[in-house]
Design an enzyme around this catalytic site. Structure first.
Site, mmCIF file in Angstrom:
data_model
loop_
_atom_site.group_PDB
_atom_site.id
_atom_site.type_symbol
_atom_site.label_atom_id
_atom_site.label_comp_id
_atom_site.label_asym_id
_atom_site.label_seq_id
_atom_site.Cartn_x
_atom_site.Cartn_y
_atom_site.Cartn_z
ATOM 1 N N GLY A 1 0.838 -1.185 0.000
ATOM 2 C CA GLY A 1 0.000 0.000 0.000
ATOM 3 C C GLY A 1 0.874 1.237 0.000
ATOM 4 N N CYS A 2 0.363 2.304 0.524
ATOM 5 C CA CYS A 2 1.073 3.577 0.556
ATOM 6 C C CYS A 2 2.425 3.419 1.258
ATOM 7 C CB CYS A 2 0.228 4.608 1.290
ATOM 8 S SG CYS A 2 1.039 6.194 1.474
ATOM 9 N N PHE A 3 3.490 3.831 0.588
ATOM 10 C CA PHE A 3 4.801 3.678 1.201
ATOM 11 C C PHE A 3 4.971 4.545 2.441
ATOM 12 C CE2 PHE A 3 6.314 5.928 -2.919
ATOM 13 C CZ PHE A 3 5.852 7.176 -2.516
#
Length: 176
Positions: A10-12
């Site tokens: 997902g979002c880093f």
């Protein structure tokens, strides 16, 4: 001898802090991998046209923290049953993938995935992909160490993830 691990979950922004808090982690970089552009940008990756996914590249000392330990941390930060993104982040650029850098890492990742599937933590199939590492491109500077630079925004962006993980793991952090 240092090693490298690459994880997409997902979002880093939400993937740095969980790893950053452990001894033996030399560096963690937010970036893009798994796509076809040689110079991906955040905007291009988010458009879905580059084929990249957001990921973190972790350089670590295996004498201090093992790859198996990193895999455990990884599983406890993602929803491995969701192939189409993670939490509020949807789309191919947020897909969960373990990118292995050696055949040993591949074997460990496959074994770890099977252990998670057998654990009973999830009723749905574990769909996280395990793929050979391909070029990794460092994200723009404002994405690096986001949780330190923007703690309020980081906290807001990670609420859904935190609630889900608490429900699944509820005190079982080291059992995957």
């Amino acid at each position: 001898m240092k090693e490298t691990a690459i994880f997409a979950g997902g979002c880093f922004w939400c993937m740095i802090k969980p790893f950053d808090q452990h001894p033996g982690i030399d560096s963690i970089v937010s970036g893009y991998t798994g796509g076809h552009d040689e110079k991906p940008t955040y905007e291009a990756v988010c458009s879905g046209k580059t084929g990249h996914t957001e990921a973190v590249k972790i350089d670590f000392d295996p004498k201090v923290i093992s790859y198996e330990q990193l895999l455990t941390i990884y599983w406890q930060q993602t929803d491995p049953t969701d192939a189409f993104g993670q939490f509020e982040d949807r789309g191919d650029s947020y897909r969960p993938v373990i990118f292995y850098t050696s055949e040993t890492q591949k074997e460990m990742a496959l074994k770890s995935k099977q252990n998670l599937a057998d654990s009973g933590y999830y009723l749905d199939p574990i769909v996280t992909k395990i793929e050979k590492a391909v070029p990794f491109y460092e994200a723009e500077d404002y994405h690096q160490d986001f949780y330190k630079k923007n703690p309020e925004r980081y906290s807001l962006s990670s609420q859904t993830r935190k609630a889900f993980l608490k429900k699944v793991w509820d005190g079982n952090e080291n059992e995957a």
